[in-house]
Design an enzyme around this catalytic site. Structure first.
Site, short mmCIF file in Angstrom:
data_model
loop_
_atom_site.label_atom_id
_atom_site.label_comp_id
_atom_site.label_asym_id
_atom_site.label_seq_id
_atom_site.Cartn_x
_atom_site.Cartn_y
_atom_site.Cartn_z
N ILE A 66 27.69 49.17 -14.49
CA ILE A 66 27.01 50.08 -15.11
C ILE A 66 26.83 51.25 -13.86
O ILE A 66 26.26 52.04 -14.01
CB ILE A 66 25.65 49.78 -15.31
N HIS A 124 28.36 47.61 -20.95
CA HIS A 124 27.15 47.43 -20.86
C HIS A 124 26.05 48.74 -20.41
O HIS A 124 25.38 48.70 -19.79
CB HIS A 124 26.61 46.32 -19.54
N CYS A 175 13.67 58.59 -23.25
CA CYS A 175 12.38 58.43 -23.50
C CYS A 175 12.13 57.47 -24.86
O CYS A 175 12.55 57.78 -25.85
CB CYS A 175 11.65 59.73 -23.93
N1 APR Z 1 36.99 41.02 -5.44
C1 APR Z 1 36.94 40.75 -6.80
N2 APR Z 1 36.10 39.76 -7.19
C2 APR Z 1 35.08 39.58 -6.58
C3 APR Z 1 34.88 39.90 -5.17
C4 APR Z 1 35.75 40.89 -4.50
N3 APR Z 1 35.71 41.28 -3.27
N4 APR Z 1 33.66 39.46 -4.81
C5 APR Z 1 33.03 38.67 -5.47
N5 APR Z 1 33.91 38.48 -6.76
C6 APR Z 1 33.78 37.84 -8.11
C7 APR Z 1 33.11 36.58 -8.03
O1 APR Z 1 34.00 35.41 -7.61
C8 APR Z 1 32.47 36.47 -9.30
O2 APR Z 1 33.67 35.87 -10.06
O3 APR Z 1 32.98 38.70 -9.04
C9 APR Z 1 32.42 37.93 -9.95
C10 APR Z 1 31.01 38.33 -9.89
O4 APR Z 1 30.60 37.61 -11.07
P1 APR Z 1 29.16 38.17 -11.72
O5 APR Z 1 28.31 38.31 -10.78
O6 APR Z 1 28.90 36.97 -12.69
O7 APR Z 1 29.55 39.52 -12.62
P2 APR Z 1 29.97 39.83 -14.10
O8 APR Z 1 30.92 38.81 -14.41
O9 APR Z 1 30.32 41.05 -13.97
O10 APR Z 1 28.56 39.58 -14.72
C11 APR Z 1 28.57 39.90 -15.99
O11 APR Z 1 26.30 39.77 -16.25
O12 APR Z 1 24.16 39.81 -15.28
C12 APR Z 1 24.97 40.42 -16.07
O13 APR Z 1 25.14 42.73 -17.29
C13 APR Z 1 25.19 41.68 -16.03
O14 APR Z 1 27.72 43.00 -16.35
C14 APR Z 1 26.95 41.73 -15.62
C15 APR Z 1 27.19 40.49 -16.53
#
Ligand code: APR
Length: 246
Positions: A103, A119, A127
């Site tokens: 986002i 998302h 509002c």
């Molecule tokens: N390059 C690539 N990937 C990376 C890096 C990097 N430098 N650093 C971390 N990661 C990976 C991690 O290994 C992990 O698999 O990014 C991923 C982050 O995972 P999440 O935090 O779960 O993010 P995401 O999968 O986008 O979450 C989905 O969850 O909380 C909700 O709405 C929120 O959109 C989000 C959704």
């Protein structure tokens, strides 16, 4: 260049319709922590703060977290080289669209045109009483919850909170893209959150080959990923771009 990277570059070069699916990991090198895994935001905050019902019942507490999580320090984050590489590959016609769970608007700031925000976005707010629309840059986030200048109603960012429906346009366009893809490049996502996490599965069901970039394994890696590029988004995108544009 590793065999996996050579395989990925050839798939991307020969592909007719490559789409990209990104998660929080692609923005980690812009200084925005991921939600899960090392340094994850869900280790510091209870995900309930991003639940729709909780927001409606506890706007102050939810906005406290929203401000710290998204509109505070991370609000000034800039695109990193992985975002820019994707924008350049789109200009070269090598990728057709990006479906992002993020986002943070960083794909658009890097110059990507065809971006579907599954998302929603932090850039605009609404509002809850009268529906008036606001741009984030015109809001003073020192006073939370921010209120409507017309009727003092509480403002909600146009992000999709847990329990909220995915925007129809993003959902339908993403499904169309997943159907058209013969390659999907999955970058920086655990593949944990429904229904966004279904997009790579939908693409695979339609015959797409899956290339994944992540320093760690995800829900996709040992199940549907065809080519796993284990590493950071900026590092892998740099090597791929050099090969693709050579
Ligand atoms: N390059 C690539 N990937 C990376 C890096 C990097 N430098 N650093 C971390 N990661 C990976 C991690 O290994 C992990 O698999 O990014 C991923 C982050 O995972 P999440 O935090 O779960 O993010 P995401 O999968 O986008 O979450 C989905 O969850 O909380 C909700 O709405 C929120 O959109 C989000 C959704």
């Amino acid at each position: 260049m590793s065999t996996e990277l050579k395989k990925a570059a050839k798939l991307l070069r020969d592909s007719k319709y490559t789409i990209v699916f990104t998660g929080a990991g692609i923005s980690v090198e812009s200084g925005i922590p991921p939600f899960r895994g090392e340094g994850g935001l869900w280790d510091q905050y209870d995900p309930i703060v991003l639940d729709l019902n909780y927001f409606l019942q506890n706007p102050e507490s939810s906005w406290q977290a929203l401000g710290e999580l998204f509109y505070g320090p991370y609000g000034d984050a800039k695109p990193n080289e992985a975002h820019y590489a994707l924008a350049r590959l789109e200009k070269q016609g090598l990728i057709k669209s990006i479906i992002t769970q993020n986002i943070d608007n960083l794909h658009q700031e890097a110059g990507s045109q065809n971006v579907y925000e599954f998302h929603g976005t932090l850039q605009t707010l609404v509002c809850l009483d009268c529906g008036a629309k606001y741009l984030a840059k015109e809001i003073n986030f020192d006073k939370i919850p921010p209120r409507c200048s017309k009727d003092k109603g509480i403002l909600k960012p146009n992000v999709i909170l847990f329990g909220e429906a995915i925007p129809e346009e993003a959902a339908s366009q993403s499904a169309i893209e997943a159907m058209k893809a013969d390659v999907i490049l999955v970058i920086g996502t655990t593949g944990e959150v429904m229904p966004a996490c279904m997009i790579p599965y939908q693409a695979q069901e339609n015959g797409a080959t899956i290339i994944e970039i992540n320093p760690n394994k995800s829900n996709y890696t040992d199940s549907i990923t065809d080519v796993f590029l284990q590493g950071k988004a900026t590092e892998m995108m740099k090597v791929l771009e050099v090969d693709l544009l050579s």
